[in-house]
Design an enzyme around this catalytic site. Sequence first.
Site, short mmCIF file in Angstrom:
data_model
loop_
_atom_site.label_atom_id
_atom_site.label_comp_id
_atom_site.label_asym_id
_atom_site.label_seq_id
_atom_site.Cartn_x
_atom_site.Cartn_y
_atom_site.Cartn_z
N ASP A 55 -0.32 5.10 0.75
CA ASP A 55 -0.65 6.12 1.76
C ASP A 55 -0.67 5.53 3.16
O ASP A 55 -1.40 4.57 3.43
CB ASP A 55 -2.01 6.75 1.44
CG ASP A 55 -1.92 7.64 0.23
OD1 ASP A 55 -1.09 8.56 0.25
OD2 ASP A 55 -2.66 7.42 -0.74
N ASP B 193 0.87 -1.18 0.00
CA ASP B 193 0.00 0.00 0.00
C ASP B 193 0.92 1.24 0.00
O ASP B 193 2.11 1.12 0.30
CB ASP B 193 -0.87 -0.02 1.27
CG ASP B 193 -1.61 1.29 1.47
OD1 ASP B 193 -2.23 1.75 0.50
OD2 ASP B 193 -1.53 1.84 2.59
#
Length: 236
Positions: free
Chosen positions: A11, A9
């Site tokens: 953010d 991922d």
Amino acid sequence: MTIKAILFDVDGTLADTEDGHRKSFNKAFAENNLPWNWDVELYDKLLKVTGGKERIKYFVDSFLTGYTKPADFEEFVKHLHKVKTAHYTAMLRDGQIPLRPGIKQLIRDARAAGITLAIATTTSPENVSTLLEVGLGKDWADYFAANGCGDIVPHKKPAPDIYFWVLDKLTIAPQDCIALEDSVNGLRASLAAGIKTYITTNHYTRNQDFAGAAGVFDDLSDLGAFYRATGLPLPK
Ligand code: XBP
Ligand code: MG
């Protein structure tokens, strides 16, 4: 389990980005003469919905009273998001949002060990490329065999679509991968795709329920502990 790939991922996981996003949304609102201001408390609630355009619409629909949407609301949201993205990438280029502890080393170690790396995020492609170009260097894209981001899938996290897209691109089975996430929305997405998931928390996600995660860490400053927990090969 021999880990063949790590799916990252972006953010909150590769970098602590959410306050940068928040401030960039606020700049875009102000420049468009909107009296909207997302403080940390409100933004925490808005993070329930992933994706910047989706988040703006969620705010308008669920938190605003007395606002009449313009006829071209969809276009207006796209415009606001474009302005927001310009501010956000400027912050990144300015070096205001560094990679989180251990991330650069993990990427280097995994690469040296022949582990495939990929991105699985809801954020916009230009945000990913700018963050990683600044954090890893001009050749950042050579590190990742797949770059799943933004609007390439119909449903953003917590839907598993982006993880399925990446698995398909890598032609790899979910059982051969681990995912690194920071939020419950991300965890729901990766688990729904059948991927063992490790969490690094941050200010916004610290108190979320990570049931189902294989491990939860504050950050990766102790990479040795992460390698022992995951079974990733330690660097020679
Ligand atoms: C992150 C997000 C992103 C950013 C904003 O979710 O929700 O939408 O907040 O990015 P995750 P954009 O880390 O779970 O992928 O404005 O570019 O959409
Ligand atoms: Mg995240």
